[in-house]
Design a protein around this motif. Structure first.
Motif, PDB file in Angstrom:
ATOM      1  N   UNK B 344      90.083  26.876   4.849  1.00  0.00           N
ATOM      2  CA  UNK B 344      89.027  27.753   5.339  1.00  0.00           C
ATOM      3  C   UNK B 344      89.115  29.078   4.587  1.00  0.00           C
ATOM      4  N   UNK B 345      87.981  29.751   4.460  1.00  0.00           N
ATOM      5  CA  UNK B 345      87.939  31.000   3.718  1.00  0.00           C
ATOM      6  C   UNK B 345      87.871  32.183   4.682  1.00  0.00           C
ATOM      7  N   UNK B 346      87.839  33.359   4.082  1.00  0.00           N
ATOM      8  CA  UNK B 346      87.891  34.572   4.899  1.00  0.00           C
ATOM      9  C   UNK B 346      86.680  34.685   5.816  1.00  0.00           C
ATOM     10  N   UNK B 347      86.947  34.949   7.076  1.00  0.00           N
ATOM     11  CA  UNK B 347      85.854  35.027   8.040  1.00  0.00           C
ATOM     12  C   UNK B 347      85.825  36.361   8.764  1.00  0.00           C
ATOM     13  N   UNK B 348      85.557  36.311  10.059  1.00  0.00           N
ATOM     14  CA  UNK B 348      85.368  37.560  10.797  1.00  0.00           C
ATOM     15  C   UNK B 348      86.219  37.552  12.080  1.00  0.00           C
ATOM     16  N   UNK B 349      85.695  37.010  13.182  1.00  0.00           N
ATOM     17  CA  UNK B 349      86.465  37.039  14.427  1.00  0.00           C
ATOM     18  C   UNK B 349      87.605  36.026  14.441  1.00  0.00           C
ATOM     19  N   UNK B 350      88.682  36.366  15.174  1.00  0.00           N
ATOM     20  CA  UNK B 350      89.791  35.434  15.360  1.00  0.00           C
ATOM     21  C   UNK B 350      90.242  35.527  16.811  1.00  0.00           C
ATOM     22  N   UNK B 351      91.485  35.189  17.088  1.00  0.00           N
ATOM     23  CA  UNK B 351      91.968  35.382  18.455  1.00  0.00           C
ATOM     24  C   UNK B 351      93.361  35.988  18.408  1.00  0.00           C
TER      25      UNK B 351
END
Lengths: 644, 424
Positions: B344-351
């Motif tokens: 997976x590539x760089x995204x935005x929200x996580x946890x």
């Protein structure tokens, strides 16, 4: 390149240096501060150099303090031994493009090697979450082969050469003022190796944008930093483009637009996605005003930040690596049109007329007319460099570095006045400092706490030691709290005692002193006996007095000596040293050449550091130090040696 | 700087002398003579674990109810849901969410109601650069690079009682950005480094140490004198700990990983009552662009290390648990769709995870937007519904008693995540 202003001010610089050299008739006002000439020379070397080496004070006194500084300002010093050392660092003579080709970022080589089928598409970068040792070793081996095949060298070697250069320059160069000022101005215009995108450019940044101008005009350095890929990436300006719907300098055609269609799809699959241009990015503009020029209370507003960001939209970086060929083709295409269309390319800097906001702007009350290109940013730099707030801000920073953490307002005002009169000539500012009573005052002398780098370098110099391989010394500097070229925030390292002295770092400083004196800092060669012309002190007390005098020349040492006597006379030290008496013929650890040789192309400095330290720890328990080394170690770790 | 010494004079030094005479576990004795306590109770400790590289929050805590969409977005990277059999599946948390099976060792803490999850957490800044996003998360000022100090350093300045030299400790090679600032912080890779070392004659080191101590006690400059005093008091405190023979209690088994080692040493500091309040550690390898794997592989190994390190730490803390809260953080999340390399590539929200006795655990906090394409951030990433500052501000407020959110996060207008604790 169409703009003549956009060239380093070499001519002005030469002029000023000549004028400065001629104007040192009067002597510095140190007598009024109750200083002898020798003490004044020591103070001068503590501030405008990395501390005295054996014999340096004699030499400065013989030459005359004023003549010494004049020579430092004009660059008229024979620096052949440093030049010889530096010549071994081959990246120093490479152009930026060649650096990028020779020392490509690890991730780029990795992708290339995948594309070339040298390693599997299913491998992760070694060092990234690699728990599978065998697999990681295999990938590393293949990558090493690919490096050799392509003639690449690891990026960390470029970084090692840069840090080695910094150490060699500070320790060996006769042009000490230049070394000190390079450190100061780099920190003022800080960029950081912690930033992946900036990292490939940092070595070239110090060499090309900072070092040549440290005695020149502030304005020229400001321009060089603004246009350097290291700064453009570090503070994101390379992503700053005119907001949507705004007229650009070049309305039609977008030779460097974001990749579309198939090429974009490929990029997505292959690698981390770069943030696509999203309009203005204010980061550079804000720090330019707050940190580089006017200062936080320098009288600008948030609107000014936005206007400055608009003026710098389109200041970017020519893509390198896999996209280089593509970029060069497009530059050639622009050129083939006949005119430059407003584009400006200089090495890896590019001004992109296609994304520059060309509408009118107002910066600090100055109107910038519509329809222009690179001149917008250049004019902003002119406005900022000649602004009284910049004069005051730069004056204060210089006074903090060279006078004291809380410099008197008088010297700040005097420096600011010099700044405005001379048009920001740095050599003139240094001269004003040396003629300021505040510089020589009792409450300034010995009041600056050395930074870890200053401590390490001044200790090596004081010992008359030579650095064969700086890697371990640099490691110590990191552990004392100043990892070189990696301060993450654009503020640079705070220049205050408070930020250098805390419990952890103070302890490491003491251990550094002991380690250096006892020969445990690898790559540093010293001869303690030779320092005292091979005369062996007849007792520990004499050793203490003699070596304290040698290492801390022209300091008031009565109380330091009083406190040190009991330390070195403690019988337990003698016993323990005797217990661990050296076997005949056991040699102190020798350095291995570490910089400049090919190392595995993995980017894993943390582990490397830890492993190295473990190896050193083993070494440390093997050979015991001599009593003289203990004495010297205690002197280097003492409070007095932490000050300059 | 002012009066830091008096803390140790009052607490630490007496600890040293008493510690050596008392029988039984030394830390029990020390607790009785601990440093002056902050108003309203014992010194609290916040342990921050930064997951560098950006953790895939969608794989760590998958929304099981969206299994169909997950399979569509990431055919190679979706775990079978809880309802299918076998070991190769996400742990069903019973509230629509699953937990990656690598988190198995934390499961009991979830069931106990001590472990909370905040989902779709992150920064309002859109950057997908590791450097920028980590910088913003540690400075606490998204979008502003020039902030000179880090958020944890600002918290340190607001704690309002006397600081020990070990108030802020980072188990990292260099001081992290979160600790930049005026308030003292120590970066250490191992506690053993915290002593005067006379190379080749270790037996004499303590003598030299004492010598240095006397020397710094007489230093003419206040700062060197005070810091020197603190330093040697701190050295003595640590010397009492018998670092080499430390045995975790209650059967805690730390993984032999950098994170496990770091947390083991944080536990030592907590138990020794040396005045630790803000601990910082980090773990790398979360940047899973290639062959991320599901229940086996890169991601799974990282998760297991994280989970086992935290659970060992928690076990080892024993009776000190009530004073400690652990929080994880990561700079951003990852793309909802898998890429061509099964990563997976760089995204935005996580946890992120928050663990503590008073934490409202067993719950997923924050609002979770659906995985419908329209609800994704820029059509590709988990959106951010909870600003990371909301979580940090609540931790500072409830756990550390620092409610001056404006000073911790200048310019931020948002609200803390009140639901995170059972009391506020």
């Amino acid at each position: 390149m169409t703009n003549t202003k956009f060239l380093p001010g070499v001519v002005t610089m030469l002029f000023t240096c000549m004028a400065v050299a001629a104007a040192f008739a009067e002597s510095f006002p140190y007598e009024a501060a109750g200083l002898t000439e020798r003490r004044a020379a020591a103070h001068l070397l503590d501030r405008f150099a990395y501390g005295p080496r054996p014999g340096d004070i004699d030499q400065v006194v013989e030459m005359g303090l004023e003549a010494w500084l004049a020579a430092q300002l004009s660059g008229a010093v024979d620096d052949s031994s440093f030049e010889k050392l530096a010549a071994g660092l081959d990246s120093r003579s490479m152009k930026l493009e060649e650096m990028l080709e020779t020392f490509p970022p690890p991730a780029q080589v990795f992708r290339e090697a995948q594309r070339a089928g040298v390693i599997s598409r299913d491998s992760g970068l070694p060092g990234k979450g690699g728990d599978n040792d065998a697999e990681r070793r295999e990938v590393r081996r293949s990558l090493m082969g690919y490096f050799q095949e392509k003639g690449y060298r690891p990026q960390r070697e470029l970084i090692a050469q840069m840090t080695a250069h910094k150490v060699f320059q500070a320790v060996v160069s006769e042009h000490q003022l230049e070394a000190v000022l390079t450190d100061f101005w780099f920190n003022h215009f800080n960029v950081s190796l912690t930033d992946n995108q900036s990292r490939p450019f940092v070595a070239a940044y110090e060499r090309d944008a900072i070092a040549p101008g440290v005695l020149g005009s502030f304005h020229d350095m400001l321009v060089e930093t603004a246009a350097h890929p290291a700064m453009l990436t570090y503070l994101d300006n390379f992503q700053s483009t005119a907001n949507e719907g705004v007229r650009t300098t070049l309305e039609a055609g977008a030779p460097f637009g974001p990749p579309r269609g198939r090429r974009r799809a490929r990029m997505r699959a292959d690698r981390p996605q770069r943030a696509r241009p999203q309009g203005l990015n204010e980061n550079y503009a804000r720090e330019l005003l707050e940190l580089h020029t006017l200062g936080v209370d320098g009288g600008y507003s948030q609107e000014d930040v936005v206007e400055v960001a608009r003026a710098f939209s389109g200041w970017g970086v020519v893509p390198f690596g896999p996209q280089a060929a593509d970029a060069q083709r497009q530059i050639a295409r622009v050129r083939s049109v006949g005119a430059d269309l407003g584009f400006v390319v200089r090495e890896s800097f590019i001004f992109r007329a296609d994304v520059h906001d060309a509408e009118t702007k107002t910066v600090l009350g100055h109107d910038l007319e519509a329809g222009r290109g690179i001149d917008d940013g250049l004019e902003v730099l002119d406005i900022l460099a000649s602004h009284p707030s910049t004069a005051a801000h730069v004056a204060r920073k210089l006074a903090v570095r060279f006078v004291s953490d809380e410099p008197p307002q008088g010297v700040i005002d005097r420096l600011a006045a010099t700044y405005l009169e001379s048009g920001g000539q740095i050599a003139e500012l240094i001269r004003t400092l040396a003629y300021s009573p505040e510089f020589w005052a009792q409450d300034a002398r010995g009041q600056k706490i050395k930074s870890p780098f200053e401590l390490a370098v001044s200790a090596v110099r004081a010992l008359g030691a030579s650095v064969v391989d700086p890697a371990d010394l640099i490691d110590w500097v990191s552990r004392m709290g100043q990892p070189l070229y990696t301060y993450q925030a654009p503020t640079g390292y705070p220049d205050r005692a408070l930020s250098w002295v805390n419990t952890g770092s103070l302890l490491t400083r003491m251990n550094f002193g002991l380690g250096l004196a006892t020969g445990r800092v690898m790559g540093v060669e010293l001869d303690l006996a030779a320092l005292n012309d091979d005369r062996e002190p007849e007792s520990l007390s004499e050793a203490l007095e003699v070596y304290a005098g040698l290492l801390l020349p022209e300091r008031e040492l009565t109380s330091t000596l009083e406190q040190l006597y009991p330390v070195i006379h403690d019988p337990k030290i003698g016993e323990c040293v005797a217990e661990a008496a050296p076997e005949e013929g056991s040699a102190p650890p020798r350095a291995r050449g570490r910089y400049g040789q090919l190392r595995p192309p993995e980017d894993f400095p943390m582990l490397a550091g830890r492993r190295r330290r473990e190896a050193l720890r083993e070494l440390a328990s093997s050979t015991p130090p001599s009593p003289l080394a203990n004495v010297v170690g205690v002197i280097l770790g003492s409070p007095e040696f932490q000050r300059r | 700087m002012i009066n830091r010494r008096s803390f140790l004079k009052a607490g630490g030094l007496s600890v040293v002398s008493l510690g050596s005479m008392a029988g039984g576990p030394a830390f029990l004795t020390r607790a009785a003579f601990a440093a002056p306590e902050p108003a309203g109770g014992r010194r609290k400790v916040l342990v921050s674990i930064f997951q560098r590289g950006a953790m895939d929050g969608l794989m760590a805590v998958p929304p099981l109810e969206e299994e169909r969409l997950l399979r569509k977005y990431r055919p190679r990277l979706s775990m079978p849901g809880a309802r299918s059999g076998g070991d190769e599946r996400a742990i069903d948390l019973g509230n629509g969410f699953g937990l990656h099976p690598g988190f198995g060792s934390l499961r009991p803490l979830w069931s106990d109601g001590r472990l909370a999850i905040v989902h779709q957490v992150g920064s309002p800044d859109p950057t997908r650069s590791h450097f920028d996003a980590q910088d913003y998360m540690e400075s606490g000022t998204p979008g502003r690079k020039g902030t000179a100090t880090g958020w944890l350093n600002r918290v340190s300045g607001l704690l309002g009682h006397e600081a020990s030299p070990f108030r802020s400790v980072a188990m990292t090679p260099a001081l992290p950005r979160a600790f930049y600032g005026d308030h003292p912080a120590v970066a250490l890779e191992r506690l053993e480094d915290f002593q005067v070392r006379l190379p080749g004659a270790l037996g004499a080191s303590s003598v030299v140490g004492q010598g240095f101590e006397a020397l710094y006690a007489e230093a003419s400059q206040d700062l060197l004198r005070d810091t020197g005093g603190d330093t040697f008091d701190a050295v003595k405190l640590l010397a009492e700990l018998d670092l080499d023979t430390y045995q975790p209690v209650l059967g805690a088994q730390y993984p032999r990983s950098p994170l496990g080692e770091s947390l083991r040493q944080v536990a030592q500091l907590v138990k020794a009552d040396v005045g630790l309040e803000l601990a910082f550690t980090e773990t790398g390898g979360w940047d899973t662009h290639v062959q991320q794997g599901t229940t086996n592989g890169t991601f799974s190994r990282r998760v297991e290390d994280l989970s086992r390190s935290i659970s060992a730490f928690w076990t080892d803390l024993g009776q000190h648990r009530s004073n400690v809260v652990v929080t994880t953080m990561t700079e951003f999340g990852r793309t909802v769709r898998e890429n061509g390399a099964a990563g997976t590539d760089h995204g935005h929200g996580s946890c992120l995870f928050v663990l503590g006795d008073e934490v409202a655990g067993g719950r997923v906090h924050g609002s979770f937007e659906s995985l419908d394409e329209d609800a994704l951030y820029q059509g590709r990433d988990l959106p951010v519904t909870t600003d990371f500052r909301s979580v940090f501000a609540q931790l500072a407020h409830t756990h550390l008693g620092v409610g001056d959110t404006d000073s911790i996060f200048p310019g931020w207008q948002g609200r803390p995540t009140k639901s995170l604790f059972r009391r506020t």
